[in-house]
Design a protein around this motif. Structure first.
Motif, short mmCIF file in Angstrom:
data_model
loop_
_atom_site.label_atom_id
_atom_site.label_comp_id
_atom_site.label_asym_id
_atom_site.label_seq_id
_atom_site.Cartn_x
_atom_site.Cartn_y
_atom_site.Cartn_z
N HIS B 101 -10.68 6.76 20.00
CA HIS B 101 -10.64 6.88 18.70
C HIS B 101 -10.89 8.43 18.57
O HIS B 101 -12.24 8.96 18.65
N LEU B 102 -10.71 9.10 17.59
CA LEU B 102 -10.09 10.70 17.08
C LEU B 102 -10.97 10.52 16.16
O LEU B 102 -10.02 10.47 15.19
N GLN B 164 -11.60 20.44 17.16
CA GLN B 164 -11.12 20.40 17.16
C GLN B 164 -9.27 19.64 18.52
O GLN B 164 -9.29 18.61 18.63
N LEU B 165 -8.94 20.89 18.76
CA LEU B 165 -8.43 20.71 20.08
C LEU B 165 -9.17 20.03 21.25
O LEU B 165 -8.64 19.09 22.10
N VAL B 166 -10.81 20.20 21.54
CA VAL B 166 -11.30 19.56 22.57
C VAL B 166 -12.08 17.57 22.28
O VAL B 166 -11.65 17.69 23.05
N ALA B 167 -11.60 17.65 20.79
CA ALA B 167 -11.68 16.33 20.57
C ALA B 167 -10.89 15.57 21.16
O ALA B 167 -10.68 14.16 21.63
N LEU B 168 -9.98 16.81 20.44
CA LEU B 168 -8.33 15.17 21.18
C LEU B 168 -8.06 15.48 22.21
O LEU B 168 -7.48 14.26 23.05
N ALA B 169 -8.65 16.60 23.27
CA ALA B 169 -8.50 16.19 24.61
C ALA B 169 -9.56 15.14 25.14
O ALA B 169 -9.03 14.68 26.02
N ALA B 170 -10.66 15.32 24.74
CA ALA B 170 -11.62 13.99 25.24
C ALA B 170 -11.35 12.58 24.94
O ALA B 170 -11.25 11.52 25.39
N THR B 171 -10.45 12.29 23.76
CA THR B 171 -9.58 11.27 23.52
C THR B 171 -9.04 10.68 24.03
O THR B 171 -8.76 9.68 24.33
N LEU B 172 -7.80 11.59 24.39
CA LEU B 172 -6.74 11.59 24.83
C LEU B 172 -6.78 10.95 26.85
O LEU B 172 -6.06 9.96 27.83
N ILE B 173 -8.11 11.72 27.03
CA ILE B 173 -8.31 11.64 28.46
C ILE B 173 -8.47 9.44 28.58
O ILE B 173 -8.53 9.66 29.60
N GLU B 183 -6.58 11.83 10.45
CA GLU B 183 -6.75 13.10 10.53
C GLU B 183 -6.32 13.84 11.40
O GLU B 183 -8.11 15.10 11.05
N PRO B 184 -5.98 14.20 12.46
CA PRO B 184 -6.25 15.08 13.48
C PRO B 184 -6.02 16.55 13.48
O PRO B 184 -6.49 16.52 14.17
N THR B 185 -5.54 17.08 12.45
CA THR B 185 -4.90 17.82 11.89
C THR B 185 -5.31 18.85 10.79
O THR B 185 -4.58 19.60 10.87
N ALA B 186 -6.50 18.19 9.91
CA ALA B 186 -7.17 18.50 9.21
C ALA B 186 -7.70 20.80 9.24
O ALA B 186 -7.56 20.80 7.93
N SER B 187 -8.01 20.62 10.39
CA SER B 187 -8.33 21.47 10.35
C SER B 187 -7.91 22.48 10.64
O SER B 187 -8.48 23.87 11.58
#
Lengths: 342, 555
Positions: B101-102, B164-173, B183-187
């Motif tokens: 969950h991102l 946001q990119l770090v959070a994405l990596a932390a979720t993808l892993i 809303e993964p790209t809001a910022s």
């Protein structure tokens, strides 16, 4: 160099040194402690001497409070003043205040040494791995550490918003009224953020019911053992130097001072700190030493754990009466004074 | 340690996620926050969840792993299942291996002090071997494009987009079968947003993706199915995107829900019988169709497209006198280092200037410096003080309710007379006694703008990412408000990540990169310069191919 050491042995050494600094009421010990901490930061960690001096400022201000309290609000005793005149620092109030002042700086510098050479993340990981700190608490600490800079940013945004309403740029440093008015919105932000973070951590699987791995936790090495041994040897050497038997007058004067007046003079500090507990016989011995400087080695041997018999001192009647009369008062006053001194 | 049964067997016939007549009501709420919803996410399926602001999209995502009601108290009717198993049977953490969950705000996802810790967190919770965690951390960092040098950086030192990119990596892993993104790209700057869509929506395998977002044009081509919630959180439409937007697009537009730009042109062409047989969903599909039209049909199509595109293009304005000028300015945030040097620019009355650039380029710092809220480290600023509508509108609110917030912004003698009018104009009449923090994101932005514009006090207003996270209706309100302010003679500076929005409202663009202004000019010129856009980590607006086609047809 110190930054690469394992945080836990470093923590133990620093706590031990701070405790000793509190217990040893000796100017020399405090000065050596300050010099060692500052020297380690400047030489081993390549920190700017100016930074190190600046670090001392808040602790010095704190210590200055002790100093002024000791000088301005101390009850004098005739005997103490007489004996204090023979000490290198003149007035005993000044002497005690100076030691308290340096002790505040010494404790602060040891703390600063630890804080500046330790990665907080590594410390928390080490606590989780070696001292079984529950992950829920460990990650709460992580969050708290993260929150500090975020709160700073949030505060700046709120200050900008308020400045905008007033139509002028914000003051560089917020005043006390502004600071108080920031508490509630910042608290609200911290609470909201804490709730959301808890949700995020739970969604990513943090649970007390699961065994988790801690990656990149610091691993103790031979360097850490060597560091601990060197520090302990150094500590013992400094303690021994502080308690050497060629500096009796100041201690004796101070000990007598408390025996006479029950006041917060340097004597109470010395005896409370040189021996871990203070008993009636300690103060009696100290009083006896003050009456007869020749007896000081014996008194010190009691402090080191050897049996001391005041009757064996060969004091004259006046002195013996004096010591006996004062001993009961001293024991009461010492018990009363202990929490203050610590 | 609980012995969890295996999650989501590869060949199971059960859908990855299933909501069965689910409705959620929060304590003390008068109506359901979302529902009733019956919906599935199948294996290998990419589902887009759409709805206006406040329709309960995030709440619906939270029910998926039981965060609602197990952690956030609420009454939930119906059943939510993951892989056929009712989610109520486990705590939310028990579903972490099945659902990644991102969250909407990356800052709320970050838990560690360093980037590497942050990314490894989910695998640490699974108790995997340290060597495996290390290998997977390196792999996902490379996949997301995070430099190795970031490993030891503290997350608090990252910009919003970097977080946001770090959070994405932390979720993808987590490599969970179902990836949920709110809303993964809001910022994110446009180029970074495109990278995120590539990562999330490609190489799906047997897993599934459920995504909530308002920026549709860059990702709609990869979506298999769309589900739409209405104002009250009820599921009102569901199906493959091309058909859904052609059939229901007008209704979605009316409800203030985003639809892809190409589908808006597609629907306009349908009415003139010029549309392709297969609905156009992306600008590429639309472009291919337009390129094959006959000359006569192309002329007719051009007229229709020009009419449809008119609201998305800026109106010509004549700037008035200079309001604010920066000369050789060195701009720095409060207590921060200088981020922009030698900045010289000005804004005139009635002019709308867009400030664009990559995440961390210094856009917000320039905005605050223009408004006179930050002291310059060097250079000078000429002009009266301005106001800022902050990126996070909550920072602006100081009072206990909406009424008092507006009253504080107005002169005391006229406040009560004007408040009702302002509330009605900004659509805030229903929430007058609510605390500003309780409003939806769109309502917060409207309230912030209403407060700034009510007093007629500031000749310059800076809007910091005013459309972030807003639905189509919210963005239209902002666009109308900005136009009105400019018509009233205010100077407006807009910090924007959405290039279509920038093109639609701005008279001039200022591009930031490399610690300064690298370009300044008309939006149509700036946004056609591919090299410049690449240097500033920007992407051309989605509407640009259509505008180019219109130019070619005219020629």
């Amino acid at each position: 160099m110190l930054s690469t050491l394992h945080p836990l042995p470093k923590l133990v050494v620093c706590v031990l040194w701070i405790v000793t600094s509190i217990l040893i009421f000796d100017l020399g010990f405090q000065l050596v402690t300050i010099a060692l901490a500052a020297g380690a930061l400047i030489v081993l960690e390549r920190r700017s001497p100016l930074l190190v001096m600046a670090l001392m400022v808040p602790f010095a201000l704190f210590g200055f409070g002790f100093f002024t309290t000791s000088v301005l609000f101390r009850q004098d005793s005739t005997f103490a003043l007489q004996m204090a005149a023979e000490t290198p620092f003149g007035a005993p109030a000044f002497s005690a205040g100076l030691i308290l002042f340096c002790r505040a700086i010494a404790c602060g510098m040891v703390s600063a040494l630890f804080a500046l050479t330790t990665d907080p993340g590594a410390l928390i990981k080490a606590l989780m791995v070696h001292w079984r700190l529950p992950p829920s608490i460990g990650f709460a600490l992580f969050q708290a550490l993260n929150l500090v800079p975020d709160l700073g940013r949030e505060m700046q945004q709120i200050r900008l918003a308020r400045a905008m309403r007033k139509g002028r740029p914000p003051r560089r440093v917020p005043g006390p009224v502004e600071l108080v008015s920031l508490i509630v919105p910042l608290l609200a932000y911290a609470i909201r953020r804490a709730g959301r973070s808890a949700l995020a951590m739970e969604a990513r699987g943090l649970s007390p019911a699961r065994t988790r791995t801690v990656t990149n936790a610091p691993v103790p090495t031979g360097r850490d053992r060597l560091f601990v041994m060197i520090c302990l040897c150094l500590l013992v050497a400094v303690i021994a130097s502080a308690l050497r038997p060629d500096r009796p007058l100041q201690e004796a004067a101070a000990a007598t001072d408390i025996a006479h007046t029950g006041s917060r003079g340097p004597a109470a500090m010395i005896w409370r700190t040189s021996c871990s507990t203070v008993s009636m016989i300690d103060v009696t011995a100290a009083t006896a030493r003050s009456a007869s400087p020749r007896m000081i080695p014996s008194a010190r041997s009691r402090c080191s754990g050897k049996l001391f018999n005041p009757n064996a001192l060969g004091l004259n009647g006046e002195s013996a009466d004096f010591s006996n009369a004062s001993s009961s008062r001293a024991s009461i006053s010492t018990k009363k004074e202990l929490p203050d001194a610590s | 340690m609980s012995a969890a049964p295996p999650l989501l067997p590869e060949q199971s016939a059960s859908p990855l996620a299933e909501w069965d007549s689910v409705a959620v009501r929060y304590p003390y709420a008068a109506r359901d926050a979302v529902g009733p919803v019956s919906h599935l996410v199948g294996r290998g399926e990419r589902v887009l969840l759409l709805g206006p602001s406040g329709s309960g999209k995030s709440t619906l995502l939270w029910t998926l792993t039981g965060i609602v009601p197990q952690t956030v108290p609420a009454t939930v009717q119906g059943h939510v299942r993951i892989g056929g198993v009712d989610v109520a049977g486990r705590p939310p953490a028990g579903w972490a291996d099945a659902v990644a969950h991102l969250f909407q705000d990356a800052e709320h996802t970050l838990t560690g002090l360093r980037v590497a810790d942050e990314i490894a967190f989910a695998l640490e919770n699974r108790g995997l071997q340290e060597t495996e965690i290390e290998a997977r951390t390196r792999a996902v960092m490379a996949r997301v494009g995070l430099p190795e040098t970031w490993r030891d950086r503290r997350t608090s030192t990252l910009s919003g987009g970097e977080k946001q990119l770090v959070a994405l990596a932390a979720t993808l892993i987590a490599d969970a079968p179902l990836f949920v993104a709110d809303e993964p790209t809001a910022s994110l700057a446009p180029a970074a947003a495109r990278r995120v869509y590539d990562l999330v929506l490609n190489d799906l395998g047997n897993g599934g993706v459920l995504i909530v977002d308002h920026r549709l044009d860059a990702m709609i081509g990869a979506i298999d199915r769309v589900a739409v919630l209405d104002d009250h959180g009820a599921l009102v439409a569901e199906g493959p995107p091309a058909a859904l937007f052609r059939m229901h697009g007008d209704r979605l537009d009316a409800e203030g829900i985003w639809t892809p730009l190409a589908s808006r042109f597609d629907r306009a062409l349908v009415k003139a019988d010029l549309a392709p047989a297969r609905p156009a969903l992306t600008m590429e599909q639309l472009g291919r169709h337009l390129a094959h039209l006959s000359t006569d049909a192309a002329d007719r199509a051009r007229a229709i497209i020009a009419k449809t595109a008119a609201p998305m293009l800026p109106r010509r304005r004549t700037p008035g006198a200079r309001v604010v000028q920066l000369q050789g300015a060195a701009c720095a945030p409060l207590f921060g280092p200088i981020v922009l040097r030698d900045v010289t620019m000005e804004i005139a009355a009635g002019e709308i200037v867009g400030i664009v650039g990559a995440n961390g380029a210094g856009k917000s710092t320039l905005g605050a410096s223009l408004a006179g809220l930050l002291r310059l480290k060097a250079g000078r600023r000429d002009g009266l003080p301005g106001a800022i509508a902050f990126q996070n509108p909550e920072n602006q609110f100081l009072e206990a309710n909406v009424h008092d917030e507006l009253a504080a912004a107005l002169p005391k003698d006229t406040a009560e007379d004007r408040i009702a009018d302002i509330l009605g104009r900004w659509g805030l009449g229903d929430v007058v006694r609510q605390h500003p923090y309780e409003l939806s994101q769109g309502q917060k932005r409207r309230l912030a703008l209403a407060c700034l514009t009510a007093a007629d006090r500031w000749p310059l207003i800076v809007l910091d990412e005013p459309t972030s996270g807003l639905d189509a209706r919210g963005v239209k309100t902002i666009v109308d408000a900005v136009d009105t302010l400019a018509d009233d003679g205010r100077a407006i500076a807009i910090i924007a990540h959405d290039m279509d929005f920038a093109l639609a409202v701005c008279d001039r663009l200022v591009v930031l990169a490399d610690g300064g202004i690298i370009a300044e000019g008309a939006p149509s010129e700036i946004l056609h310069d591919a090299a410049l856009l690449a240097r500033a980590d920007l992407a051309p607006p989605a509407i640009l191919p259509v505008l180019d086609w219109m130019d070619r047809v005219t020629c």
